[in-house]
Scaffold this active site. Structure first.
Site, mmCIF file in Angstrom:
data_model
loop_
_atom_site.group_PDB
_atom_site.id
_atom_site.type_symbol
_atom_site.label_atom_id
_atom_site.label_comp_id
_atom_site.label_asym_id
_atom_site.label_seq_id
_atom_site.Cartn_x
_atom_site.Cartn_y
_atom_site.Cartn_z
ATOM 1 C CG MET A 29 27.844 -54.758 9.042
ATOM 2 S SD MET A 29 27.417 -56.199 10.122
ATOM 3 C CE MET A 29 26.870 -57.453 8.824
ATOM 4 N NE ARG A 30 31.173 -51.597 3.646
ATOM 5 C CZ ARG A 30 30.830 -51.779 2.186
ATOM 6 N NH1 ARG A 30 31.183 -52.548 1.733
ATOM 7 N NH2 ARG A 30 30.245 -50.857 2.527
ATOM 8 C CG ASN A 90 34.101 -58.643 14.613
ATOM 9 O OD1 ASN A 90 33.504 -57.290 14.988
ATOM 10 N ND2 ASN A 90 34.041 -59.198 13.992
ATOM 11 C CG HIS A 121 30.498 -63.434 14.251
ATOM 12 N ND1 HIS A 121 30.149 -62.801 13.426
ATOM 13 C CD2 HIS A 121 30.364 -64.704 14.515
ATOM 14 C CE1 HIS A 121 30.335 -64.215 12.260
ATOM 15 N NE2 HIS A 121 29.418 -64.722 13.153
#
Ligand code: GAR
Length: 242
Positions: free
Chosen positions: A133-134, A155, A157
């Site tokens: 979550m960065r 990633n 999402h």
């Protein structure tokens, strides 16, 4: 024919995607293995999942690092190879006129250097963000994407990008009243959730679905999508960087 790839993973929480990737490596749905799991938060369930699978783990405690930066960031605290000018020019994460921009970029680069120091001890082909979550500044990205034209950070999402980027994809999808939700796997570039899309899966949202139903349906799709996209990388059939 897929190459056998070494996968680094970063998490922030429960790690159900991490578990799906661990399982897919074990049953050869992914031709690869996980070489480490790093977390920005101590004591999360995902770290336990990795340890149970015999994977090396480490924590770079972002909250603690950012807190300690609040008392002031001196030049000597920054990574020796940090260039504010270069990072400002490349990044699309924060408005340079925002009063917090300098603190944001510098404090994240300090945390990113600590992450890089851990990551660089491994032989890694692909870095997979599994509920991490960065966001990353160009400082970090440029030290992972070292071969021109090749993206190496993936990633997942929780929305159908480019709709609903940010930290609460399923919540934003649900509150907007969407009748279809979904998840996206994409490469990381200098923006937030803006990199090239590798794969997506959608699901129907019925009139009686709650936010919890949306999250459950979404996660089930994520567990199928992420291993498939990682395997696509192993087959080296992904778009090149401009
Ligand atoms: C997942 O829904 C993932 O899409 C999301 O966090 C959750 C992690 O779940 N990621 C983001 O929002 C990234 N910005 P997990 O820890 O159970 O895999």
């Amino acid at each position: 024919m897929a190459a056998h790839i070494n996968i680094g993973t970063l998490i922030s929480g429960g790690g159900t995607n991490l578990q799906a990737i661990i399982d897919a490596c074990k049953d050869n749905t992914i031709s690869g293995n996980i070489v480490f799991t790093g977390s920005d938060t101590p004591d999360v369930k995902g770290l336990e999942r990795a340890q149970t699978a015999g994977i090396d783990t480490f924590v770079v405690d972002y909250a603690r690092i950012i807190r300690s930066c609040r008392s002031g960031i001196a030049d000597k605290d920054l990574p020796a190879d940090f260039s504010l000018e270069d990072i400002m020019e490349k990044q699309h994460l924060i408005d340079p006129a925002d009063g917090n921009a300098l603190f944001f970029l510098k404090s994240r680069a300090i945390a990113e250097k600590q992450l890089l120091d851990r990551i660089m001890t491994y032989d890694m082909d692909l870095l997979v963000l599994a509920g991490f979550m960065r966001v990353f500044t160009p400082y970090f990205i440029d030290r992972i994407n070292t071969v021109p034209g090749k993206y190496r950070i993936m990633n997942i999402h929780p929305a159908l990008l480019p709709a609903f980027p940010g930290t609460d994809g399923y919540g934003d999808t649900f509150r907007y009243g969407c009748k279809v939700g979904g998840c996206t796997v994409h490469f990381i570039d200098y923006g937030e959730d803006t990199g090239p899309i590798i794969g997506q899966k959608a699901f129907e949202i019925t009139d009686t679905d709650t936010l919890d139903d949306v999250k459950r349906k979404g996660l089930e799709k994520e567990w199928e999508l992420y291993p498939a996209c990682i395997q696509k990388f192993a087959r080296q059939i992904l778009p090149e960087r401009a």
